[in-house]
Design an enzyme around this catalytic site. Structure first.
Site, PDB file in Angstrom:
ATOM      1  N   HIS A  71       0.826  -1.200   0.000  1.00 48.78           N
ATOM      2  CA  HIS A  71       0.000   0.000   0.000  1.00 48.78           C
ATOM      3  C   HIS A  71       0.874   1.269   0.000  1.00 48.78           C
ATOM      4  CE1 HIS A  71      -3.389   2.391   2.239  1.00 48.78           C
ATOM      5  NE2 HIS A  71      -3.209   2.813   1.006  1.00 48.78           N
ATOM      6  N   GLU A 108       2.354   1.620  -3.334  1.00 51.66           N
ATOM      7  CA  GLU A 108       1.362   2.142  -4.286  1.00 51.66           C
ATOM      8  C   GLU A 108       1.353   3.673  -4.232  1.00 51.66           C
ATOM      9  OE1 GLU A 108      -2.704   3.754  -3.937  1.00 51.66           O
ATOM     10  OE2 GLU A 108      -2.942   1.681  -3.244  1.00 51.66           O
ATOM     11  N   HIS A 109       1.424   4.206  -3.009  1.00 53.34           N
ATOM     12  CA  HIS A 109       1.447   5.667  -2.872  1.00 53.34           C
ATOM     13  C   HIS A 109       2.776   6.257  -3.344  1.00 53.34           C
ATOM     14  CE1 HIS A 109      -2.026   6.793  -0.081  1.00 53.34           C
ATOM     15  NE2 HIS A 109      -2.192   5.515  -0.291  1.00 53.34           N
ATOM     16  N   GLU A 156      -4.343   7.126   6.931  1.00 51.09           N
ATOM     17  CA  GLU A 156      -5.419   6.522   6.138  1.00 51.09           C
ATOM     18  C   GLU A 156      -5.876   5.214   6.791  1.00 51.09           C
ATOM     19  OE1 GLU A 156      -4.373   5.563   2.050  1.00 51.09           O
ATOM     20  OE2 GLU A 156      -6.201   4.386   1.839  1.00 51.09           O
TER      21      GLU A 156
HETATM   22 ZN   LIG Z   1      -4.063   4.622   0.186  1.00 44.03          ZN
END
Ligand SMILES: [Zn+2]
Length: 1027
Positions: free
Chosen positions: A101, A104-105, A202
């Site tokens: 994750h 991904e960012h 998040e």
């Molecule tokens: Zn995210």
């Protein structure tokens, strides 16, 4: 973004297609051209493996592999100009640090060819994309985009390829996006060290949602032996165990072409895509062995039970009933596509709708408020699962529910399913294939993602008719086909998990303490020079974030690439039985779409809070001779759905004028139109309000759904509340869909005797389902329209008895002609409410909720849609978001999102999403206004804002929705074109001017609302109203 799993049927729901009207300009279609490829053909480093026509979905599938790296490629050629690209990497982490994750960012923070910070967000403003995003699932990461412009496609492809395969992965990016220790105030080394980071926050936000917590535990515990036992998005307290080096290593192994699957869709030529992908990325790699395959989960020899806790829910309909329990079964491998298809249909038969055995056995006795958040078939893991259970139940009912589940499985094995239910389900599939959505490419990409990820055949997955035929044959050969499956996968299955979850009052405190312990542990390990280093790095990050960015390395479209005029949508106006009708001929592929707007103007004011409840139950209580089960069965057999929703429509030219009503929406195959109108007639003439138990179930479900939605849609609730006292429409919006409505439904769910409420709904019905205050819209093919219009006439005759002239409850009514070319008063009109004496007022509201993060909103009353300045305010909102607020609220502030938007109701709204800050964000909003007033932006910034606004204005509209803006709001093509021209004409001076005139402090009335945890600053400030 982090995506939760979806079942195959949910995915199928979005599977629908769009036919292109532009194909008539071409000699051969994209579908036909793709059929020319031959297996074995070599193109730009790829070899064609298979070419298959898929007539069901009007596409040609071309499967290829990349010779040097083994990268897999699927192209779906289809005459749709909304072209899509996606690249998907198999990411199978073995810890919960959230490495896929965070990666991904981080890959979206700059790359070799595009080293500027955040090229991904910047491209949002340099492109006419119809979709751009990235997702982390449990076992893959996907980067999709779509656009209708060929040049734009090449630009975006170049940025995406470079981001995924050649990202910079700078340490600063890792700190910003992942996690870091930093002084609370980075400019002051004496402030305490705290954890910061976008993904860190998040995920804290994501895990404030109890449904999410439950779903995560369930997956982790049902597949305890490999990648599904960890949190791919990141367990908030495991995230600080990840190092920058580990992130880079994960990239090197997982983001390799040998571990990648490319998908393209649409009418652009395949060769061009292959050439660009080969030249810009794949030619630089050699084959690797990624070792990312997921082994099958070893089967348990006996069922297991587990228990977890969660935070109590302040909005729960019944505080004593907050337990969740469900049983989850491990099923077969999803790469067996027919088995997966069968199990997904079986799951629907078992749980969907009031005729299914589990609905009858679990929901109807009102033991809980609704099914557990995870329910039914889930094919997002390598081996699928099926889950069944309840949420919102008392602890003492857990054993009872377990035995009901067992008995229900036995009952299904004994009795099977009625033929009519199986037919209804297959009818639903037919509709899903026929209905045309505007994001077909994206639906397709996510539909095939999981199966393909585990080396299943994506082409096989597209041949839905083949599966349907095989399914029918299997039922014919063996009438017990489905019962045998239930015996095998449920009754005899020992790999079964029973997971219970109950609230713990100390949950949030414990979580906060564990976070504090973790923080202290990290701090204790620091030397003085480490601390100095952290302070320096904090400053460095702040400086980097505050620097003006040079984005000139990125490709961009120009404002001149935007179409100067809109494509017109012709409609015809007529009447049926005295009721105005709008006819819109569209290529709907054999579907008919019927809508009716019914005014609320005669409804007594005190009944307005009940209207959303009325809408949610009116098509679900039974009608005419049908009880609710038979009604549901008929709706499934004959329609694509019938629903009713509230409508608050602000006038396009006056702020204190609005229309209030409910919208009836429905669709069906052409052949079933008489049956659909028959169902609507019965709903008008004889809706059933006699089954109080059924009504109670529906009330509980609605209340639970609203309570669950807050942690996900908190920004919507904050925005609605902030707007509440600014316009009359804003006020009604809050009654229908704001925190007031959540509380109203909570009280409803707590009411013992619901007979009074049922009688109230009956009264409401007399006001709302009245042809006197109604207008209709039909979207159908030209061939079908005359027949459809005739049937609409018959429908009007059937419901004529409901026609009754009633008095409007408000004195001030403003009429707008439905046909703008007619002089007002000469033809049919919409009746709007006018509140000429409405006084907007300032208000600051705080809702204290058990979340660790805030949702912040500020809303300012400005001008309506047709006003001169509206276009400038739209562009200003977009530019302020991209050039200022994003940096302040997300990059510096650590919130998941934030920005500004201009709404049709004349409200300029700031918002933040899953935000660790509250007051600091409010001041960022204010600083945004100062920034705009100083005019510190360039022509390039304005052009980018124009591209970004137009990509929304020109986003494709499905045939089913064409003409709806005009039907509902009276916004005609001429009005739209006027807005378009004003958008083109916006200059730097008009932006500075509107910022000063409307957004400056004291210029206009504004409202503020925050949803979030206990907040000392607000408590001490008497100007806040605390709820
Ligand atoms: Zn995210």
């Amino acid at each position: 973004m982090f995506r939760q799993s979806k079942t195959v049927l949910q995915k199928l729901r979005c599977l629908s297609f769009q036919r292109q009207s532009q194909c008539r300009y071409r000699t051969t279609s994209a579908t036909e051209r793709a059929l020319q490829y031959q297996a074995g053909q070599k193109i730009h480093g790829f070899t064609v493996k298979e070419v298959v026509a898929v007539p069901d979905l009007f596409l040609t599938a071309v499967k290829l592999t990349h010779d040097n790296t083994g990268a897999q490629y699927l192209h779906a050629a289809r005459d749709d100009s909304n072209n899509l690209f996606s690249v998907q990497l198999r990411t199978t982490p073995l810890d919960s640090t959230g490495v896929p994750h965070i990666l991904e960012h981080t890959v979206l923070c700059g790359s070799e060819r595009y080293p500027c910070r955040d090229p991904f967000f910047k491209m949002l403003n340099r492109s006419l994309s119809t979709f751009m995003n990235a997702f982390t699932a449990s076992d893959y990461t996907m980067y999709p985009f779509s656009t209708q412009n060929a040049k734009d496609f090449q630009n975006l492809l170049s940025v995406y390829l470079d981001a995924v395969f050649f990202p910079c992965l700078r340490e600063l990016d890792f700190w910003q996006e992942g996690w870091r220790l930093e002084n609370e105030d980075p400019t002051d080394p004496s402030t305490p060290l705290v954890f910061k980071g976008v993904v860190f926050n998040e995920m804290k936000g994501a895990f404030s949602d109890n449904e999410r917590v439950y779903a995560q535990h369930l997956q982790n515990k049902l597949y305890p032996d490999h990648t599904y036992s960890v949190v791919s998005g990141g367990e908030p307290l495991a995230i600080p165990d990840l190092s920058w080096q580990q992130l880079r290593d994960f990239h090197a192994t997982h983001y390799h072409p040998s571990n990648a699957r490319f998908f393209t869709y649409g009418d652009l030529p395949l060769e061009q895509h292959l050439k660009q992908i080969q030249e810009q990325a794949l030619s630089r790699f050699q084959r690797s062995e990624p070792n990312t395959a997921v082994p099958n989960q070893p089967h348990w020899s006996s069922p297991r039970e587990e228990h977890v806790t969660c935070s109590p829910d302040a909005m729960a309909p019944d505080p004593a009933k907050q337990n969740t329990m469900c049983m989850s079964y491990l099923l077969g491998d999803i790469t067996d596509t027919f088995e997966a298809f069968t199990l997904s249909l079986l799951s629907s038969l078992m749980i969907s709708g009031p005729n299914s055995p589990f609905y009858k056995a679990l929901l109807e006795p009102n033991i809980g408020t609704d099914f557990s958040s995870v329910v039914g078939y889930d094919g997002s893991t390598k081996e699928a699962s099926f889950s069944i259970g309840l949420q919102g139940m008392a602890e003492e009912d857990i054993e009872r529910v377990k035995s009901i589940i067992g008995q229900t499985v036995d009952g299904i094995i004994a009795d099977g399913f009625e033929d009519e239910r199986i037919e209804a389900l297959l009818h639903k599939l037919e509709i899903q294939m026929k209905h045309q959505s505007t994001s077909f490419g994206l639906s397709l990409a996510s539909y095939i993602a999981s199966c393909w990820n585990h080396d299943g055949d994506p082409v096989q997955l597209l041949k839905i008719s083949e599966d349907v035929a095989r399914f029918r044959q299997a039922l014919k050969d063996n009438p017990r086909f489905l019962q045998d499956k239930v015996q095998h996968y449920f009754k005899d299955n020992t790999h079964r998990l029973t997971l219970t979850m109950s609230p713990d009052d100390a949950y949030l405190d414990k979580q906060a303490r564990t976070e504090e312990d973790k923080l202290q542990l990290k701090i204790q390990a620091l030397s003085d020079s480490d601390k100095q280093d952290i302070y320096q790095k904090g400053l460095e990050l702040l400086t980097a974030q505050s620097q003006t960015q040079d984005a000139s390395c990125l490709p961009a479209l120009k404002v001149s690439d935007i179409e100067p005029t809109i494509a017109l949508t012709p409609v015809e106006l007529g009447t049926a039985g005295g009721v105005p009708v709008q006819y819109c001929e569209q290529p709907t592929n054999g579907m008919v779409y019927f809508r009716a707007m019914c005014s609320l103007n005669t409804l007594p004011e005190d009944l307005r809070p009940y209207v959303p409840l009325f809408c949610s139950v009116i098509t679900r209580l039974g009608c005419g001779s049908l009880d609710y089960r038979q009604q549901s069965q008929q709706m499934e057999l004959k329609t694509g759905g019938m629903s009713v929703s509230t409508q608050v429509i602000p006038d396009s030219s006056e702020l204190d004028v609005y229309e209030q009503g409910i919208l009836l929406s429905s669709s069906c195959l052409e052949r079933n139109l008489p049956d659909m109108f028959h169902l609507w007639s019965d709903t008008f003439n004889s809706p059933r309000f006699d089954d109080e138990e059924r009504f109670r179930s529906l009330v509980m479900m609605s209340a639970q759904e609203l309570a669950n939605g807050i942690s996900y849609s908190g920004h919507m609730y904050a925005m609605s509340r902030a707007a509440r006292n600014l316009t009359p429409a804003g006020h009604l919006q809050e009654v229908f869909g704001g925190m007031d409505q959540v509380k109203f439904m909570k009280r409803m769910a707590e009411t013992q005797d619901l007979s009074l409420a049922l009688r109230t709904l009956q009264r409401i019905k007399r006001h709302l389902l009245n042809p006197e205050n109604m207008r209709c819209a039909l979207n159908a093919t030209p061939q079908m329209m005359t027949g459809a219009a005739g049937q609409l006439e018959d429908f009007m005759i059937n419901i004529a008895a409901n026609k009754k002239l009633r008095k409007d409850v408000r004195p001030n009514i403003t009429e707008r002609p439905l046909n703008p070319l007619e002089t007002p008063g000469s033809g049919p009109s919409r009746k709007l409410i006018s509140e000429p004496h409405f006084k907007p007022c300032q208000m600051k509201t705080f809702f204290q909720l058990p979340f660790p993060i805030n949702f912040v909103s500020e809303c300012i009353r400005t001008v309506p849609f047709t006003h001169q300045d509206y276009a400038s305010l739209c562009l200003l909102a977009r530019m302020m978001t991209a050039k200022f607020l994003h940096g302040e609220i997300r990059e510096k502030g650590g919130a998941y999102g934030g920005g500004a938007r201009m709404g049709g109701g004349g409200l300029f709204t700031f918002y933040s999403y899953r935000d660790p800050n509250s007051m600091q964000t409010l001041s960022a909003f204010r600083k945004g206004v100062d920034w705009a007033r100083e005019g510190q932006f360039t022509q390039q910034d304005i052009d980018e804002a124009k591209l970004s606004v137009f990509s929304a204005v020109d986003s494709p509209v499905a045939p089913s929705d064409k003409g709806m803006g005009r039907f509902l709001s009276g916004v005609t093509d001429e009005l739209k074109q006027g807005h378009r021209e004003r958008l083109f004409a916006v200059t730097d001076r008009s932006l500075v001017d509107v910022a000063a005139r409307y957004l400056g402090i004291g210029q206009r009335t504004c409202g503020v609302a925050i949803l979030g945890p206990d907040n000392d600053a607000i408590k001490k400030d008497p100007s806040w109203i605390i709820k």
